[in-house]
Design an enzyme around this catalytic site. Structure first.
Site, PDB file in Angstrom:
ATOM      1  N   HIS A 105       9.046  67.042  30.656  1.00  0.00           N
ATOM      2  CA  HIS A 105       9.258  67.442  29.259  1.00  0.00           C
ATOM      3  C   HIS A 105       8.980  66.286  28.309  1.00  0.00           C
ATOM      4  CE1 HIS A 105      13.405  65.933  30.262  1.00  0.00           C
ATOM      5  NE2 HIS A 105      13.380  65.481  29.024  1.00  0.00           N
ATOM      6  N   GLU A 124      12.244  69.075  24.644  1.00  0.00           N
ATOM      7  CA  GLU A 124      13.639  68.773  24.355  1.00  0.00           C
ATOM      8  C   GLU A 124      13.710  68.330  22.902  1.00  0.00           C
ATOM      9  OE1 GLU A 124      15.131  65.377  26.584  1.00  0.00           O
ATOM     10  OE2 GLU A 124      17.212  65.973  26.247  1.00  0.00           O
ATOM     11  N   HIS A 180      11.349  60.358  23.970  1.00  0.00           N
ATOM     12  CA  HIS A 180      10.924  59.965  25.313  1.00  0.00           C
ATOM     13  C   HIS A 180      10.049  61.041  25.934  1.00  0.00           C
ATOM     14  CE1 HIS A 180      14.643  62.264  26.141  1.00  0.00           C
ATOM     15  NE2 HIS A 180      14.059  62.632  27.264  1.00  0.00           N
TER      16      HIS A 180
HETATM   17 CO    CO Z   1      14.923  64.228  28.249  1.00  0.00          CO
END
Ligand code: CO
Length: 135
Positions: A79, A130, A7
């Site tokens: 992120h 991430e 994502h």
């Molecule tokens: Co995230």
């Protein structure tokens, strides 16, 4: 090491307004809001065919995205999340290469109930990354 984009997360000051932009202007399908007090955000997921976009608004005074929004008052890219097969092996390899893991370096359960770590933007082209265990 990284295999798939899981994502992209966008921090926003006003989640209702953000949902309006993605649902009404861009015509996307959006999940119901999830309150994630342990992560200090309320989030919705924009479901796309090949990935998802997480829109997140601060929840609580200690929210980790409050400071980010002070310098990105209209919201901003927070992120990107990539999947890895083995989060511990990835962490060890990155530390071995001198990269900085945010926090104490121990993988913890993230917003999708999978183990995650965050990599410091100073080592990754100014982008917070991430890493998420893929299974
Ligand atoms: Co995230």
């Amino acid at each position: 090491m990284i295999r798939k984009l899981n994502h992209v997360a966008i921090a926003v000051p006003d989640l209702d307004q953000a949902v309006g932009v993605y649902r009404d202007v861009l015509g996307a399908e959006i999940s119901a809001p999830h309150e994630l007090p342990e992560h200090g955000v309320t989030a919705v997921f924009v479901n796309l065919n090949n990935t998802s976009i997480e829109l997140m608004q601060p929840l609580g005074a200690a929210s980790p995205i409050r400071k980010f929004l002070e310098s990105h008052t209209k919201g901003g890219l927070h992120h990107v999340c990539y999947e890895v097969e083995d989060i511990f092996a990835a962490r060890d390899q990155l530390i071995g290469e001198g990269m900085t893991i945010v926090g104490d370096g121990e993988p913890y359960v993230g917003a999708h109930d999978k183990l995650v770590i965050f990599l410091h933007p100073k080592d990754f082209l100014g982008t917070l990354i991430e890493l998420e265990q893929s299974s």
